[in-house]
Write a protein that holds these residues in place. Structure first.
Motif: not given
Length: 342
Positions: A229-233, A243-251
């Motif tokens: 999250n810090q990296i993308y920020a 930043l408009k982030a959508v969190h999705i599991s790696s699996e």
């Protein structure tokens, strides 16, 4: 030093090549000549394909170097060829391995060179492990003067480092600039380390012609640890956008099938890692990575925005992101409706 690089114009090696020339060393490059614009002035070019062993053997007849480093060796066959070519021709052979070779899933987020090597998720990492095993066997049995270097996520001015991307990073940057959502794997709180290539170069050169590095494996990374999250920020701030982030599991991302996220995420970036660089600092006294990610990625963003050749679009990845995000939002809405109807 008299140095030979196989490659020498990539993300990691370009900064090393430039710094070696600035320090007055004699640098030779075996390179196919596809990126001559990245060659540092003063480097001596041997234009050839390293995979043509007989041609290289003829070309380097009677030549010797203090250090030979191969930046494009990925399989045991590559290092076996290098052993035949450079055994007896160099006082040190440096193999660039990968920190992704460390044991996955991680048993301890603190990573040092003594962490075991095993990665059932990523063929790339398993090949690097096999390369290390062959080279260390030649060191133990035949005195081949190898040093193994393990980079983690190293970046330069030409590409923004990311977790989830297609063939190139620009499409994610473009989505940010257009105000579109971007995918961050997991919940974005796993720990990661970004290392600028200029910092990496100083650590790498400190290992060159270093007798204490022979027969050793050494990781070179920054000491700065960030969440994704810090990296993308940081990237969004460098672009001057929200930043408009959508969190999705790696699996889930891997199960979507189009891109190989089993290796790059489950076998690497979705794991929290914190690197212990004590060994590097013992071998290279005074070394410390000084380029914090917020500063380094700002330089990268400024560079690629000024250079259209760094803006390779990937419409297929862009469409894939839209599809995955829209289906996820649709599933959430269907669940909400189902719950409200109960």
């Amino acid at each position: 030093m008299k140095v030979l690089f196989v490659g020498g114009t990539g993300t990691i090696s370009s900064s090393i090549s430039q710094l070696l020339i600035e320090q007055g060393h004699e640098l030779w490059l075996i390179n196919r000549g596809n990126n001559n614009e990245r060659l540092p002035p003063g480097a001596r070019l041997l234009t050839a394909d390293i995979n043509n062993e007989s041609e290289i053997e003829t070309m380097i007849q009677g030549m010797e170097w203090d250090v030979v480093a191969n930046f494009i060796a990925f399989t045991p066959e590559h290092v076996q060829r290098d052993y035949r070519l450079f055994n007896g021709r160099t006082a040190q052979y440096i193999f660039i391995s990968s920190a992704s070779a460390y044991h996955k899933p991680v048993s301890d987020y603190r990573i040092s060179e003594s962490t075991s090597l095993a990665n059932p998720y990523w063929e790339y990492s398993r090949q690097k492990i096999a390369c290390e095993e062959f080279l260390m066997q030649q060191y133990r049995n035949n005195g081949f003067p190898v040093t193994i270097v393990r980079p983690s996520h190293t970046y330069c001015e030409r590409s923004v480092p990311l977790g989830v991307h297609g063939g190139k990073s620009w499409q994610v940057v473009k989505r940010m600039l257009e105000g579109k959502p971007v995918i961050i794997h997991g919940d974005g709180t796993s720990l990661w380390t970004m290392t600028h290539s200029r910092d990496f170069a100083r650590g790498f050169i400190g290992l060159m012609s270093n007798i204490h590095a022979i027969g050793e494996a050494v990781q070179i990374t920054s000491d700065e640890t960030l969440t994704w999250n810090q990296i993308y920020a940081c990237i969004a701030r460098a672009l001057g956008v929200e930043l408009k982030a959508v969190h999705i599991s790696s699996e889930f991302l891997d199960a979507c099938g189009k891109y190989d996220y089993r290796g790059t995420l489950i076998g690497d970036k979705s794991n929290s890692v914190v690197f212990d660089n004590s060994k590097l600092k013992r071998l290279v006294p005074g070394f410390c990575a000084t380029i914090r990610f917020e500063r380094g990625v700002k330089e990268t963003v400024d560079y690629i925005l000024r250079h259209p050749e760094c803006q390779s679009e990937d419409p297929a990845f862009d469409a894939w992101c839209d599809l995955v995000i829209s289906r996820l939002e649709k599933a959430k809405e269907e669940i909400r409706r189902a719950e409200s109807a109960r």
